[in-house]
Write an enzyme that holds these catalytic residues in place. Structure first.
Site, PDB file in Angstrom:
ATOM      1  N   ASP A 123      -4.058  12.273  22.459  1.00 18.58           N
ATOM      2  CA  ASP A 123      -2.884  12.016  21.252  1.00 18.58           C
ATOM      3  C   ASP A 123      -3.052  12.624  20.087  1.00 18.58           C
ATOM      4  OD1 ASP A 123      -1.859  10.293  24.006  1.00 18.58           O
ATOM      5  OD2 ASP A 123      -1.583   8.974  22.242  1.00 18.58           O
ATOM      6  N   ASP A 132       0.713  -1.118  -0.666  1.00 20.91           N
ATOM      7  CA  ASP A 132      -0.027  -0.257   0.066  1.00 20.91           C
ATOM      8  C   ASP A 132       0.320   1.371  -0.522  1.00 20.91           C
ATOM      9  OD1 ASP A 132      -2.574  -1.291  -0.363  1.00 20.91           O
ATOM     10  OD2 ASP A 132      -2.660  -1.441   2.137  1.00 20.91           O
ATOM     11  N   SER A 135      -7.084   4.715  10.469  1.00 24.09           N
ATOM     12  CA  SER A 135      -7.779   5.303  10.689  1.00 24.09           C
ATOM     13  C   SER A 135      -8.400   4.319  11.865  1.00 24.09           C
ATOM     14  CB  SER A 135      -8.813   5.701  10.224  1.00 24.09           C
ATOM     15  OG  SER A 135     -10.179   5.917  10.734  1.00 24.09           O
TER      16      SER A 135
END
Length: 286
Positions: free
Chosen positions: A171, A69, A185
């Site tokens: 964070d 990817d 995500s």
């Protein structure tokens, strides 16, 4: 037909796979173009070599990446700038964005006969306002504003179309395209979105609250972020895990839909959710 081939040269499988793709494409009558870093490795392949990645995508009719990817994401930014259709061959571990597996590379000949499908993918325009200047970056997967090397919680203020809408202690804040919803995500607890959707996904990273959840914003939204940084700590904007920019308290990060888009090719009609389920099962077994 000019076919650009971009290879992850750190993977031996990718190099072997690319050599076969080059031979197949040339046998089918295509001209193969490659970036300059491939010149030494593929000197005897019959491929032509560009002077730069920018030139490669300007000259190509279509592009094939061979790697994982990361290889697709890196090439996608150049492909989007020249509106060059792109397809990925996966020789990595998962390859969510790739369409073709190593045992399917023979199907790439379909590109030359016009037997393929296309998808338009949304990209993000990420702007950093720093010291009175603006810099723009293109994100294929995501943009993350997060703490630096010290793991201290940062206070984030989120704006929608110039109006403050929320504050987070976390964070980081992660802004994702639908394509990127299966990347960082997902690991941060965000939902899985069909890649053809048009929206911007915001996911707090390790929020200091039980009630902070992912939010989907309309595709025409402009999102802004400012930070309040604890003493001795830093803050960083990371774009697709490739570009890192230090962010200060007086800086503003803005995220909106890019005017550019990415055209991805597929040689077979595939069900996204079935493919996703198969990939996630592979992850559990590795």
């Amino acid at each position: 037909m000019r076919i650009a081939i971009v290879v992850n040269l750190t993977k031996k499988k990718a190099i072997r796979c690319a050599a076969q793709i080059i031979a197949d494409m040339q046998d089918a009558g295509a001209e193969v173009l490659m970036p300059p870093d491939c010149a030494e490795r593929f000197a005897n392949s019959g491929a032509a070599f560009s002077d730069s990645l920018e030139q490669l995508f300007e000259l190509a009719d279509m592009a094939v990446t061979v790697g994982g990817d990361g290889t697709i994401i890196h090439a996608a930014k150049y492909a989007a700038c020249t509106d060059t259709p792109l397809i990925g061959v996966n020789v990595g571990r998962l390859g969510f964005a790739a369409d073709v597996e190593m045992d399917e590379i023979g199907d790439l000949k379909n590109l030359l006969s016009g037997s393929y499908y296309t998808e338009q993918r949304l990209l993000l325009d990420v702007t950093v306002q720093k010291a009175g200047e603006e810099k723009h970056f293109l994100a294929v997967n995501d943009a993350v504003v997060t703490h630096g090397t010290l793991s201290k919680i940062v206070d984030f203020t989120l704006f929608l179309n110039g109006e403050e809408i929320s504050r987070y202690r976390a964070d980081g804040l992660l802004f994702s395209t639908p394509t990127g919803s299966t990347a960082y995500s997902l690991s941060a607890g965000g939902p899985i979105l069909a890649p053809q959707m048009e929206c911007i996904l915001m996911t707090p990273v390790c929020p200091h609250s039980l009630f902070s959840r992912s939010v989907l914003f309309d595709v025409d939204s402009e999102l802004g972020v400012t930070v309040k940084i604890p003493p001795g700590c830093g803050c960083v904007l990371s774009i697709d895990g490739e570009i890192n920019i230090n962010i200060a308290e007086q800086d503003v990060v803005k995220v909106r839909r890019s005017r550019q888009h990415l055209t991805l090719l597929s040689v077979k009609k595939r069900n996204f959710y079935r493919k996703l389920n198969e990939k996630l099962k592979e992850r559990e077994l590795r």
